[in-house]
Enzyme design. Structure first.
Site, PDB file in Angstrom:
ATOM      1  N   LYS A 146      10.451  59.388  77.897  1.00 23.02           N
ATOM      2  CA  LYS A 146       9.260  59.636  78.688  1.00 23.02           C
ATOM      3  C   LYS A 146       9.257  61.118  79.110  1.00 23.02           C
ATOM      4  O   LYS A 146      10.331  61.736  79.150  1.00 23.02           O
ATOM      5  CB  LYS A 146       9.196  58.684  79.885  1.00 23.02           C
ATOM      6  CG  LYS A 146      10.359  58.846  80.874  1.00 23.02           C
ATOM      7  CD  LYS A 146       9.913  59.349  82.190  1.00 23.02           C
ATOM      8  CE  LYS A 146      10.573  60.545  82.637  1.00 23.02           C
ATOM      9  NZ  LYS A 146      10.613  61.259  83.727  1.00 23.02           N
ATOM     10  N   HIS A 176      14.536  55.203  81.515  1.00 22.69           N
ATOM     11  CA  HIS A 176      15.920  54.828  81.795  1.00 22.69           C
ATOM     12  C   HIS A 176      16.050  53.913  83.010  1.00 22.69           C
ATOM     13  O   HIS A 176      17.073  53.257  83.189  1.00 22.69           O
ATOM     14  CB  HIS A 176      16.830  56.063  81.906  1.00 22.69           C
ATOM     15  CG  HIS A 176      16.723  56.795  83.205  1.00 22.69           C
ATOM     16  ND1 HIS A 176      15.735  57.707  83.473  1.00 22.69           N
ATOM     17  CD2 HIS A 176      17.489  56.761  84.320  1.00 22.69           C
ATOM     18  CE1 HIS A 176      15.905  58.193  84.692  1.00 22.69           C
ATOM     19  NE2 HIS A 176      16.965  57.640  85.225  1.00 22.69           N
ATOM     20  N   LYS A 180      18.768  50.211  84.328  1.00 23.07           N
ATOM     21  CA  LYS A 180      19.564  50.152  85.571  1.00 23.07           C
ATOM     22  C   LYS A 180      19.768  48.700  85.979  1.00 23.07           C
ATOM     23  O   LYS A 180      18.812  47.921  86.048  1.00 23.07           O
ATOM     24  CB  LYS A 180      18.851  50.897  86.703  1.00 23.07           C
ATOM     25  CG  LYS A 180      18.882  52.406  86.535  1.00 23.07           C
ATOM     26  CD  LYS A 180      18.249  53.084  87.751  1.00 23.07           C
ATOM     27  CE  LYS A 180      18.137  54.562  87.518  1.00 23.07           C
ATOM     28  NZ  LYS A 180      18.948  55.381  88.369  1.00 23.07           N
ATOM     29  N   GLU A 214      14.791  62.369  96.368  1.00 26.26           N
ATOM     30  CA  GLU A 214      15.944  63.119  95.898  1.00 26.26           C
ATOM     31  C   GLU A 214      16.207  64.261  96.868  1.00 26.26           C
ATOM     32  O   GLU A 214      15.266  64.961  97.270  1.00 26.26           O
ATOM     33  CB  GLU A 214      15.685  63.659  94.493  1.00 26.26           C
ATOM     34  CG  GLU A 214      15.572  62.525  93.480  1.00 26.26           C
ATOM     35  CD  GLU A 214      15.227  62.978  92.074  1.00 26.26           C
ATOM     36  OE1 GLU A 214      15.774  62.407  91.120  1.00 26.26           O
ATOM     37  OE2 GLU A 214      14.415  63.898  91.941  1.00 26.26           O
ATOM     38  N   HIS A 238       8.805  55.452  86.113  1.00 23.90           N
ATOM     39  CA  HIS A 238       9.878  54.746  86.824  1.00 23.90           C
ATOM     40  C   HIS A 238       9.332  53.849  87.952  1.00 23.90           C
ATOM     41  O   HIS A 238       9.684  52.687  88.069  1.00 23.90           O
ATOM     42  CB  HIS A 238      10.870  55.730  87.460  1.00 23.90           C
ATOM     43  CG  HIS A 238      11.515  56.671  86.487  1.00 23.90           C
ATOM     44  ND1 HIS A 238      11.695  56.379  85.166  1.00 23.90           N
ATOM     45  CD2 HIS A 238      12.043  57.911  86.655  1.00 23.90           C
ATOM     46  CE1 HIS A 238      12.306  57.396  84.567  1.00 23.90           C
ATOM     47  NE2 HIS A 238      12.515  58.341  85.447  1.00 23.90           N
ATOM     48  N   LYS A 324      11.180  65.563  95.527  1.00 15.25           N
ATOM     49  CA  LYS A 324      12.416  66.338  95.423  1.00 15.25           C
ATOM     50  C   LYS A 324      12.622  67.136  96.708  1.00 15.25           C
ATOM     51  O   LYS A 324      11.667  67.396  97.448  1.00 15.25           O
ATOM     52  CB  LYS A 324      12.328  67.277  94.222  1.00 15.25           C
ATOM     53  CG  LYS A 324      12.231  66.498  92.898  1.00 15.25           C
ATOM     54  CD  LYS A 324      12.736  67.279  91.729  1.00 15.25           C
ATOM     55  CE  LYS A 324      12.619  66.508  90.431  1.00 15.25           C
ATOM     56  NZ  LYS A 324      13.773  65.651  90.150  1.00 15.25           N
TER      57      LYS A 324
HETATM   58  C1  BG6 Z   1      13.948  61.564  85.410  1.00 12.63           C
HETATM   59  C2  BG6 Z   1      13.131  62.670  85.989  1.00 12.63           C
HETATM   60  O1  BG6 Z   1      13.176  60.797  84.528  1.00 12.63           O
HETATM   61  O2  BG6 Z   1      14.416  60.730  86.462  1.00 12.63           O
HETATM   62  C3  BG6 Z   1      13.944  63.456  86.993  1.00 12.63           C
HETATM   63  O3  BG6 Z   1      12.679  63.531  84.948  1.00 12.63           O
HETATM   64  C4  BG6 Z   1      14.527  62.540  88.043  1.00 12.63           C
HETATM   65  O4  BG6 Z   1      13.156  64.476  87.605  1.00 12.63           O
HETATM   66  C5  BG6 Z   1      15.248  61.379  87.386  1.00 12.63           C
HETATM   67  O5  BG6 Z   1      15.419  63.301  88.821  1.00 12.63           O
HETATM   68  C6  BG6 Z   1      15.703  60.360  88.397  1.00 12.63           C
HETATM   69  O6  BG6 Z   1      16.565  59.448  87.773  1.00 12.63           O
HETATM   70  P1  BG6 Z   1      17.761  58.779  88.551  1.00 12.63           P
HETATM   71  O7  BG6 Z   1      18.366  57.827  87.565  1.00 12.63           O
HETATM   72  O8  BG6 Z   1      18.689  59.865  88.942  1.00 12.63           O
HETATM   73  O9  BG6 Z   1      17.146  58.096  89.740  1.00 12.63           O
END
Ligand code: BG6
Length: 470
Positions: A146, A176, A180, A214, A238, A324
Protein backbone atom coordinates in the site's frame (compact mmCIF):
# COMPACT_ATOMS: atom_id res chain seq x y z
CA UNK A 1 -9.44 -24.04 6.52
CA UNK A 2 -10.29 -21.35 4.00
CA UNK A 3 -12.57 -22.49 1.20
CA UNK A 4 -10.07 -21.38 -1.37
CA UNK A 5 -7.52 -23.63 0.27
CA UNK A 6 -9.62 -26.74 0.05
CA UNK A 7 -9.07 -26.66 -3.72
CA UNK A 8 -5.70 -27.74 -5.11
CA UNK A 9 -2.98 -25.76 -3.40
CA UNK A 10 -1.13 -23.40 -5.73
CA UNK A 11 2.64 -23.92 -6.12
CA UNK A 12 4.87 -22.10 -3.68
CA UNK A 13 6.92 -19.34 -5.32
CA UNK A 14 10.32 -20.67 -6.30
CA UNK A 15 12.12 -17.30 -6.09
CA UNK A 16 11.58 -13.88 -4.58
CA UNK A 17 12.45 -10.72 -6.46
CA UNK A 18 12.61 -7.75 -4.14
CA UNK A 19 12.34 -4.40 -5.93
CA UNK A 20 13.49 -1.63 -3.62
CA UNK A 21 16.17 -3.71 -1.90
CA UNK A 22 18.06 -0.65 -0.68
CA UNK A 23 14.95 1.17 0.53
CA UNK A 24 13.52 1.91 3.93
CA UNK A 25 10.93 -0.88 4.01
CA UNK A 26 13.48 -3.54 3.06
CA UNK A 27 15.86 -2.27 5.74
CA UNK A 28 13.31 -1.96 8.53
CA UNK A 29 10.92 -4.81 7.85
CA UNK A 30 11.66 -7.07 4.90
CA UNK A 31 15.22 -8.26 5.63
CA UNK A 32 14.30 -9.11 9.23
CA UNK A 33 11.25 -10.98 7.89
CA UNK A 34 13.34 -12.91 5.35
CA UNK A 35 15.86 -13.79 8.05
CA UNK A 36 13.08 -15.08 10.31
CA UNK A 37 11.67 -17.10 7.41
CA UNK A 38 15.06 -18.68 6.73
CA UNK A 39 15.40 -19.46 10.45
CA UNK A 40 12.09 -21.28 10.62
CA UNK A 41 12.48 -23.05 7.28
CA UNK A 42 9.89 -21.00 5.37
CA UNK A 43 12.41 -19.60 2.90
CA UNK A 44 14.92 -21.63 0.94
CA UNK A 45 14.54 -20.21 -2.57
CA UNK A 46 16.72 -17.60 -4.29
CA UNK A 47 16.12 -13.97 -3.35
CA UNK A 48 17.08 -11.33 -5.90
CA UNK A 49 17.28 -7.80 -4.58
CA UNK A 50 16.87 -5.08 -7.18
CA UNK A 51 17.69 -1.40 -6.79
CA UNK A 52 19.52 1.46 -8.38
CA UNK A 53 22.92 0.65 -9.88
CA UNK A 54 24.64 3.04 -7.44
CA UNK A 55 24.86 0.09 -5.05
CA UNK A 56 26.93 -3.04 -5.52
CA UNK A 57 26.27 -6.51 -4.19
CA UNK A 58 28.82 -6.31 -1.39
CA UNK A 59 27.28 -3.09 -0.08
CA UNK A 60 23.76 -4.51 -0.15
CA UNK A 61 24.93 -7.63 1.73
CA UNK A 62 26.45 -5.37 4.34
CA UNK A 63 23.17 -3.53 4.57
CA UNK A 64 21.31 -6.78 5.20
CA UNK A 65 23.58 -7.37 8.19
CA UNK A 66 23.05 -3.81 9.39
CA UNK A 67 19.31 -4.16 9.01
CA UNK A 68 19.22 -7.34 11.10
CA UNK A 69 21.45 -5.87 13.79
CA UNK A 70 19.23 -2.80 14.04
CA UNK A 71 15.98 -4.79 14.07
CA UNK A 72 16.17 -7.71 16.44
CA UNK A 73 19.78 -8.83 16.02
CA UNK A 74 21.40 -11.94 14.53
CA UNK A 75 20.91 -14.80 16.96
CA UNK A 76 21.48 -17.58 14.44
CA UNK A 77 24.61 -17.02 12.39
CA UNK A 78 23.95 -20.12 10.26
CA UNK A 79 20.55 -18.79 9.23
CA UNK A 80 22.19 -15.46 8.42
CA UNK A 81 24.75 -17.24 6.22
CA UNK A 82 21.94 -19.17 4.53
CA UNK A 83 20.10 -15.93 3.80
CA UNK A 84 23.22 -14.40 2.29
CA UNK A 85 23.71 -17.61 0.31
CA UNK A 86 20.25 -17.23 -1.22
CA UNK A 87 20.73 -13.54 -1.96
CA UNK A 88 21.80 -11.98 -5.27
CA UNK A 89 21.75 -8.31 -6.17
CA UNK A 90 20.87 -6.72 -9.48
CA UNK A 91 21.60 -3.01 -9.73
CA UNK A 92 20.02 -1.05 -12.56
CA UNK A 93 17.45 1.42 -13.74
CA UNK A 94 13.84 0.23 -13.56
CA UNK A 95 13.21 1.86 -16.93
CA UNK A 96 16.02 -0.11 -18.59
CA UNK A 97 15.18 -3.49 -20.15
CA UNK A 98 18.72 -4.67 -19.35
CA UNK A 99 17.86 -4.60 -15.64
CA UNK A 100 15.11 -7.14 -16.23
CA UNK A 101 17.35 -9.27 -18.45
CA UNK A 102 19.82 -9.32 -15.55
CA UNK A 103 17.05 -10.38 -13.13
CA UNK A 104 16.16 -13.25 -15.48
CA UNK A 105 19.80 -14.27 -15.61
CA UNK A 106 19.95 -14.25 -11.81
CA UNK A 107 16.99 -16.65 -11.66
CA UNK A 108 17.91 -19.64 -13.79
CA UNK A 109 15.16 -22.24 -13.71
CA UNK A 110 12.66 -20.19 -11.68
CA UNK A 111 9.16 -20.92 -13.00
CA UNK A 112 6.99 -19.09 -10.49
CA UNK A 113 8.82 -16.17 -8.89
CA UNK A 114 7.13 -13.69 -6.58
CA UNK A 115 7.86 -10.03 -7.36
CA UNK A 116 7.65 -7.75 -4.35
CA UNK A 117 7.31 -4.04 -5.14
CA UNK A 118 8.78 -2.25 -2.12
CA UNK A 119 9.23 0.88 -4.23
CA UNK A 120 7.56 4.29 -4.48
CA UNK A 121 4.08 3.97 -6.02
CA UNK A 122 5.16 6.29 -8.85
CA UNK A 123 7.40 3.43 -10.10
CA UNK A 124 4.74 0.69 -10.03
CA UNK A 125 3.64 1.08 -13.63
CA UNK A 126 7.19 1.09 -15.04
CA UNK A 127 8.20 -1.98 -13.09
CA UNK A 128 5.02 -4.00 -13.68
CA UNK A 129 5.11 -3.29 -17.41
CA UNK A 130 8.80 -4.26 -17.59
CA UNK A 131 8.13 -7.48 -15.66
CA UNK A 132 5.48 -8.29 -18.27
CA UNK A 133 7.61 -7.33 -21.27
CA UNK A 134 10.58 -9.36 -20.05
CA UNK A 135 8.53 -12.53 -19.57
CA UNK A 136 9.24 -12.47 -15.83
CA UNK A 137 5.51 -12.27 -15.17
CA UNK A 138 4.74 -15.74 -16.55
CA UNK A 139 3.54 -18.01 -13.77
CA UNK A 140 4.62 -15.34 -11.27
CA UNK A 141 3.01 -13.49 -8.37
CA UNK A 142 2.94 -9.78 -7.68
CA UNK A 143 3.18 -8.54 -4.10
CA UNK A 144 2.42 -4.85 -3.86
CA UNK A 145 2.65 -2.52 -0.89
CA UNK A 146 0.00 0.00 0.00
CA UNK A 147 -0.89 2.72 -0.84
CA UNK A 148 -2.73 1.15 -3.77
CA UNK A 149 -3.11 4.33 -5.79
CA UNK A 150 -3.64 7.78 -4.33
CA UNK A 151 -7.34 8.10 -5.13
CA UNK A 152 -10.08 6.07 -6.75
CA UNK A 153 -9.02 6.80 -10.33
CA UNK A 154 -5.35 5.98 -9.78
CA UNK A 155 -6.24 2.82 -7.84
CA UNK A 156 -8.29 1.66 -10.81
CA UNK A 157 -5.47 2.53 -13.18
CA UNK A 158 -2.92 0.68 -11.06
CA UNK A 159 -5.20 -2.32 -11.00
CA UNK A 160 -5.59 -2.20 -14.77
CA UNK A 161 -1.82 -2.22 -15.16
CA UNK A 162 -1.37 -5.07 -12.67
CA UNK A 163 -4.11 -7.11 -14.35
CA UNK A 164 -2.48 -6.61 -17.75
CA UNK A 165 0.37 -8.83 -16.53
CA UNK A 166 -1.00 -10.87 -13.59
CA UNK A 167 -4.36 -12.54 -12.99
CA UNK A 168 -6.22 -11.30 -9.89
CA UNK A 169 -5.43 -14.57 -8.07
CA UNK A 170 -1.70 -13.81 -8.41
CA UNK A 171 -1.89 -10.24 -7.04
CA UNK A 172 -1.21 -9.83 -3.32
CA UNK A 173 -1.98 -6.36 -1.95
CA UNK A 174 -0.28 -5.98 1.40
CA UNK A 175 -1.66 -4.06 4.32
CA UNK A 176 0.69 -5.17 7.07
CA UNK A 177 -1.97 -4.50 9.71
CA UNK A 178 -3.71 -7.67 8.54
CA UNK A 179 -0.59 -9.62 9.54
CA UNK A 180 -0.80 -8.38 13.14
CA UNK A 181 -1.92 -10.85 15.75
CA UNK A 182 -3.88 -8.21 17.69
CA UNK A 183 -5.84 -7.24 14.59
CA UNK A 184 -6.71 -10.83 13.78
CA UNK A 185 -7.82 -11.22 17.36
CA UNK A 186 -10.53 -8.59 16.78
CA UNK A 187 -12.09 -10.92 14.24
CA UNK A 188 -11.61 -13.93 16.48
CA UNK A 189 -12.86 -12.24 19.64
CA UNK A 190 -15.97 -10.98 17.93
CA UNK A 191 -17.02 -14.24 16.35
CA UNK A 192 -15.65 -16.84 18.76
CA UNK A 193 -17.70 -15.40 21.66
CA UNK A 194 -21.47 -15.25 21.92
CA UNK A 195 -21.79 -12.57 24.58
CA UNK A 196 -20.86 -9.70 22.27
CA UNK A 197 -23.31 -10.15 19.44
CA UNK A 198 -26.50 -9.11 21.33
CA UNK A 199 -24.95 -5.77 22.28
CA UNK A 200 -22.80 -5.18 19.20
CA UNK A 201 -25.10 -2.72 17.49
CA UNK A 202 -26.64 0.75 17.54
CA UNK A 203 -28.91 -0.18 20.47
CA UNK A 204 -26.06 -0.64 22.92
CA UNK A 205 -23.03 0.98 21.40
CA UNK A 206 -22.68 4.70 21.92
CA UNK A 207 -19.59 5.36 19.80
CA UNK A 208 -16.36 3.80 18.66
CA UNK A 209 -13.02 5.56 18.72
CA UNK A 210 -9.78 4.35 17.22
CA UNK A 211 -6.40 5.93 17.85
CA UNK A 212 -3.24 5.22 15.92
CA UNK A 213 -0.72 7.62 17.29
CA UNK A 214 3.03 7.73 16.85
CA UNK A 215 5.38 9.60 19.14
CA UNK A 216 7.84 10.21 16.30
CA UNK A 217 7.85 12.20 13.08
CA UNK A 218 8.39 11.21 9.45
CA UNK A 219 11.91 9.97 10.21
CA UNK A 220 13.60 10.63 6.88
CA UNK A 221 10.52 9.67 4.84
CA UNK A 222 9.53 13.29 4.21
CA UNK A 223 9.64 12.99 0.42
CA UNK A 224 7.32 9.97 0.47
CA UNK A 225 5.09 11.53 3.09
CA UNK A 226 4.63 14.63 0.97
CA UNK A 227 2.95 12.43 -1.66
CA UNK A 228 0.71 10.76 0.89
CA UNK A 229 -0.22 12.53 4.14
CA UNK A 230 -1.83 10.83 7.09
CA UNK A 231 -5.19 10.10 5.44
CA UNK A 232 -3.60 8.16 2.59
CA UNK A 233 -0.77 6.71 4.65
CA UNK A 234 -2.66 5.02 7.46
CA UNK A 235 -6.36 5.96 7.56
CA UNK A 236 -7.71 4.73 4.21
CA UNK A 237 -5.93 1.41 4.73
CA UNK A 238 -4.76 0.38 8.22
CA UNK A 239 -7.52 2.14 10.16
CA UNK A 240 -10.27 1.21 7.74
CA UNK A 241 -9.23 -2.44 8.01
CA UNK A 242 -9.67 -2.18 11.77
CA UNK A 243 -13.08 -0.56 11.31
CA UNK A 244 -14.08 -3.34 8.94
CA UNK A 245 -13.22 -6.08 11.43
CA UNK A 246 -15.16 -4.29 14.16
CA UNK A 247 -18.16 -3.43 12.03
CA UNK A 248 -18.58 -6.38 9.69
CA UNK A 249 -21.43 -8.85 9.71
CA UNK A 250 -20.52 -12.43 10.53
CA UNK A 251 -18.68 -14.06 7.63
CA UNK A 252 -20.93 -16.54 5.86
CA UNK A 253 -18.47 -19.40 6.16
CA UNK A 254 -15.21 -20.24 7.83
CA UNK A 255 -12.40 -18.62 5.93
CA UNK A 256 -10.96 -15.35 4.91
CA UNK A 257 -12.64 -15.32 1.48
CA UNK A 258 -15.82 -14.63 3.40
CA UNK A 259 -14.08 -12.03 5.54
CA UNK A 260 -13.00 -10.18 2.42
CA UNK A 261 -16.63 -10.04 1.23
CA UNK A 262 -17.74 -8.59 4.54
CA UNK A 263 -14.86 -6.11 4.59
CA UNK A 264 -15.90 -4.72 1.23
CA UNK A 265 -19.52 -4.50 2.47
CA UNK A 266 -18.43 -2.30 5.40
CA UNK A 267 -16.53 0.06 3.11
CA UNK A 268 -19.52 0.26 0.79
CA UNK A 269 -21.75 1.16 3.76
CA UNK A 270 -19.41 3.88 5.04
CA UNK A 271 -20.75 7.33 4.33
CA UNK A 272 -18.32 9.37 2.17
CA UNK A 273 -16.52 11.71 4.55
CA UNK A 274 -17.86 15.23 4.82
CA UNK A 275 -15.11 17.91 4.89
CA UNK A 276 -16.72 19.25 8.08
CA UNK A 277 -16.04 15.91 9.77
CA UNK A 278 -12.30 16.00 9.21
CA UNK A 279 -9.63 17.86 11.17
CA UNK A 280 -6.19 17.96 9.59
CA UNK A 281 -3.09 18.85 11.53
CA UNK A 282 0.62 19.24 10.91
CA UNK A 283 3.26 18.99 13.62
CA UNK A 284 5.43 22.01 14.27
CA UNK A 285 8.70 21.54 12.43
CA UNK A 286 7.37 19.20 9.75
CA UNK A 287 8.16 21.76 7.04
CA UNK A 288 11.82 21.68 8.04
CA UNK A 289 12.09 17.91 7.54
CA UNK A 290 14.26 16.84 4.58
CA UNK A 291 12.19 16.33 1.43
CA UNK A 292 9.29 18.46 2.71
CA UNK A 293 8.12 21.62 0.92
CA UNK A 294 8.61 24.82 3.01
CA UNK A 295 4.93 25.70 2.47
CA UNK A 296 3.61 22.13 2.71
CA UNK A 297 -0.05 21.69 3.66
CA UNK A 298 0.31 17.90 3.95
CA UNK A 299 -1.35 16.61 7.10
CA UNK A 300 0.63 14.60 9.63
CA UNK A 301 -2.49 14.19 11.76
CA UNK A 302 -6.12 13.61 11.08
CA UNK A 303 -9.17 13.14 13.17
CA UNK A 304 -12.44 12.22 11.56
CA UNK A 305 -15.98 11.39 12.39
CA UNK A 306 -17.57 8.68 10.31
CA UNK A 307 -20.91 6.98 9.90
CA UNK A 308 -21.63 3.50 8.67
CA UNK A 309 -25.03 3.45 7.04
CA UNK A 310 -26.02 -0.09 7.87
CA UNK A 311 -28.83 -1.65 9.90
CA UNK A 312 -26.35 -2.49 12.67
CA UNK A 313 -24.55 0.84 12.88
CA UNK A 314 -27.05 3.53 11.89
CA UNK A 315 -26.49 6.61 14.06
CA UNK A 316 -23.34 5.36 15.83
CA UNK A 317 -20.44 7.78 15.38
CA UNK A 318 -17.02 6.35 14.62
CA UNK A 319 -14.07 8.55 15.53
CA UNK A 320 -10.70 7.89 13.98
CA UNK A 321 -7.53 9.79 14.77
CA UNK A 322 -4.01 9.14 13.65
CA UNK A 323 -0.85 11.12 13.51
CA UNK A 324 2.85 11.53 13.93
CA UNK A 325 4.82 13.33 16.64
CA UNK A 326 1.95 12.86 19.08
CA UNK A 327 2.05 12.31 22.83
CA UNK A 328 2.48 8.54 22.68
CA UNK A 329 3.01 5.59 20.37
CA UNK A 330 -0.11 3.55 20.71
CA UNK A 331 -2.78 1.89 18.62
CA UNK A 332 -6.08 1.04 20.18
CA UNK A 333 -9.81 0.80 19.79
CA UNK A 334 -12.37 1.82 22.39
CA UNK A 335 -15.95 0.69 21.86
CA UNK A 336 -18.09 2.77 24.22
CA UNK A 337 -21.33 1.28 25.43
CA UNK A 338 -24.36 3.40 26.20
CA UNK A 339 -25.08 4.34 29.80
CA UNK A 340 -27.62 2.35 31.77
CA UNK A 341 -31.12 3.71 30.95
CA UNK A 342 -31.73 4.93 34.47
CA UNK A 343 -29.24 6.62 36.72
CA UNK A 344 -29.86 4.81 40.00
CA UNK A 345 -26.52 5.80 41.47
CA UNK A 346 -25.03 9.25 41.52
CA UNK A 347 -21.82 8.06 39.97
CA UNK A 348 -23.07 5.45 37.55
CA UNK A 349 -21.99 7.28 34.42
CA UNK A 350 -18.25 7.16 33.99
CA UNK A 351 -15.87 10.03 33.51
CA UNK A 352 -16.56 10.33 29.79
CA UNK A 353 -20.27 9.65 29.92
CA UNK A 354 -19.96 5.92 29.39
CA UNK A 355 -19.28 3.50 32.19
CA UNK A 356 -18.63 0.44 30.08
CA UNK A 357 -16.34 0.05 27.18
CA UNK A 358 -14.42 -2.64 25.40
CA UNK A 359 -10.87 -1.78 24.58
CA UNK A 360 -8.72 -3.55 22.03
CA UNK A 361 -5.12 -2.56 22.56
CA UNK A 362 -3.21 -3.29 19.38
CA UNK A 363 0.16 -1.88 20.33
CA UNK A 364 2.20 -1.76 22.42
CA UNK A 365 1.23 -4.95 24.24
CA UNK A 366 -1.84 -6.48 22.62
CA UNK A 367 -4.72 -6.78 25.06
CA UNK A 368 -8.48 -6.78 25.35
CA UNK A 369 -10.11 -5.04 28.29
CA UNK A 370 -13.71 -4.63 29.41
CA UNK A 371 -14.44 -1.71 31.67
CA UNK A 372 -17.13 -2.09 34.28
CA UNK A 373 -18.14 -0.33 37.47
CA UNK A 374 -17.87 -2.13 40.79
CA UNK A 375 -19.23 -1.00 44.13
CA UNK A 376 -16.70 0.14 46.70
CA UNK A 377 -17.12 -1.57 50.02
CA UNK A 378 -19.03 0.53 52.48
CA UNK A 379 -22.52 1.77 53.16
CA UNK A 380 -22.72 4.17 50.24
CA UNK A 381 -23.64 3.09 46.75
CA UNK A 382 -20.51 4.46 45.29
CA UNK A 383 -18.34 2.59 42.87
CA UNK A 384 -15.27 2.74 40.77
CA UNK A 385 -14.36 1.69 37.29
CA UNK A 386 -12.20 -1.37 36.67
CA UNK A 387 -10.99 -3.16 33.63
CA UNK A 388 -11.24 -6.90 33.19
CA UNK A 389 -8.01 -7.26 31.37
CA UNK A 390 -6.78 -10.00 29.00
CA UNK A 391 -3.21 -9.91 27.90
CA UNK A 392 -2.95 -11.18 24.37
CA UNK A 393 0.68 -11.12 23.38
CA UNK A 394 3.29 -13.82 23.25
CA UNK A 395 6.95 -12.99 22.82
CA UNK A 396 8.48 -14.30 19.60
CA UNK A 397 5.35 -14.00 17.46
CA UNK A 398 5.92 -13.84 13.71
CA UNK A 399 6.17 -10.25 12.54
CA UNK A 400 3.41 -9.11 10.16
CA UNK A 401 5.82 -9.09 7.23
CA UNK A 402 7.12 -12.55 7.97
CA UNK A 403 3.61 -13.85 8.12
CA UNK A 404 2.37 -12.05 5.02
CA UNK A 405 5.41 -12.85 2.89
CA UNK A 406 5.13 -16.52 3.82
CA UNK A 407 1.43 -16.52 2.92
CA UNK A 408 1.94 -14.69 -0.37
CA UNK A 409 4.74 -17.00 -1.46
CA UNK A 410 2.52 -19.96 -0.64
CA UNK A 411 -0.19 -18.43 -2.83
CA UNK A 412 -2.70 -17.99 -0.02
CA UNK A 413 -4.50 -14.72 -0.59
CA UNK A 414 -6.48 -14.87 2.63
CA UNK A 415 -4.72 -12.01 4.41
CA UNK A 416 -4.52 -9.66 1.44
CA UNK A 417 -6.71 -6.87 0.21
CA UNK A 418 -9.13 -7.33 -2.64
CA UNK A 419 -9.44 -4.68 -5.31
CA UNK A 420 -13.17 -4.11 -4.69
CA UNK A 421 -12.35 -3.24 -1.08
CA UNK A 422 -9.53 -0.90 -2.15
CA UNK A 423 -11.89 0.97 -4.46
CA UNK A 424 -14.73 1.15 -1.94
CA UNK A 425 -12.30 2.56 0.66
CA UNK A 426 -11.05 5.23 -1.74
CA UNK A 427 -14.65 6.20 -2.53
CA UNK A 428 -15.15 6.98 1.19
CA UNK A 429 -12.20 9.37 1.46
CA UNK A 430 -12.50 10.80 -2.05
CA UNK A 431 -14.59 13.86 -1.04
CA UNK A 432 -11.88 15.10 1.34
CA UNK A 433 -8.75 14.30 -0.65
CA UNK A 434 -8.78 17.70 -2.30
CA UNK A 435 -11.57 19.62 -0.57
CA UNK A 436 -10.54 20.22 3.03
CA UNK A 437 -9.53 22.94 5.40
CA UNK A 438 -5.84 23.74 5.84
CA UNK A 439 -3.71 21.64 8.16
CA UNK A 440 -3.58 23.18 11.66
CA UNK A 441 -0.19 23.33 13.33
CA UNK A 442 0.10 21.34 16.57
CA UNK A 443 2.96 21.08 19.03
CA UNK A 444 5.05 17.92 18.96
CA UNK A 445 4.19 15.64 21.82
CA UNK A 446 0.56 16.79 22.01
CA UNK A 447 -2.62 14.95 21.00
CA UNK A 448 -2.98 17.06 17.87
CA UNK A 449 -4.93 20.27 17.29
CA UNK A 450 -7.65 21.18 19.78
CA UNK A 451 -10.16 21.15 16.95
CA UNK A 452 -9.90 17.35 17.05
CA UNK A 453 -11.26 17.42 20.60
CA UNK A 454 -14.19 19.57 19.52
CA UNK A 455 -15.00 17.03 16.80
CA UNK A 456 -15.51 14.32 19.39
CA UNK A 457 -16.84 16.53 22.21
CA UNK A 458 -20.56 16.12 21.53
CA UNK A 459 -20.17 12.38 22.07
CA UNK A 460 -17.80 12.40 25.02
CA UNK A 461 -14.10 12.72 24.42
CA UNK A 462 -11.19 10.78 23.07
CA UNK A 463 -10.11 8.41 25.77
CA UNK A 464 -6.42 9.01 26.19
CA UNK A 465 -4.88 5.57 25.72
CA UNK A 466 -2.20 6.11 28.35
CA UNK A 467 -4.84 7.05 30.94
CA UNK A 468 -6.53 3.66 30.94
CA UNK A 469 -3.75 1.13 31.21
CA UNK A 470 -4.75 -2.19 32.71
C1 BG6 B 1 3.02 2.36 7.50
C2 BG6 B 1 3.06 3.84 7.31
O1 BG6 B 1 2.17 1.77 6.55
O2 BG6 B 1 2.54 2.07 8.80
C3 BG6 B 1 3.93 4.48 8.36
O3 BG6 B 1 3.57 4.14 6.01
C4 BG6 B 1 3.47 4.08 9.75
O4 BG6 B 1 3.93 5.90 8.24
C5 BG6 B 1 3.35 2.57 9.84
O5 BG6 B 1 4.43 4.55 10.66
C6 BG6 B 1 2.74 2.14 11.15
O6 BG6 B 1 2.87 0.75 11.28
P1 BG6 B 1 3.07 0.07 12.68
O7 BG6 B 1 3.08 -1.40 12.39
O8 BG6 B 1 4.37 0.55 13.22
O9 BG6 B 1 1.91 0.50 13.52
Amino acid sequence: MDKQMTATLPPTSDALVLFGATGDLAYKKLFPALYAMVKNGALSVPVVGVASAKWNEARVRERIGESLKAHGGIDDSKAFERLLGLFRFVGGDYADARTFAAIRAALPGARSPAHYLAIPPAMFETVISAIGASGLGDGARLIVEKPFGRDLASARELNRIALSVFPESSIFRIDHYLGKEAIMNILYFRFANSFLEPIWNRNYIHSVSITLSEGFGVEGRGAFYETAGCLRDVVQNHMFQIVALLAMEAPAYRGYGAVQDKTADVFRAMRPIDPGDLVRGQYAGYREEPGVAPDSDVETFCALRMQIDSWRWAGVPWFLRAGKSLADTVAEVVVNLKCPPQRLFEDSAGQDGCSNYLRFRIAPGAAVALAARVKKTGEEFVGEQHELYLQNERPGEASPYERLLTEAMAGNSALFIRQDAVEAAWAVVEPVLHRHSPAICYPRGSWGPQEADSLAARHGAWIKPAACDG
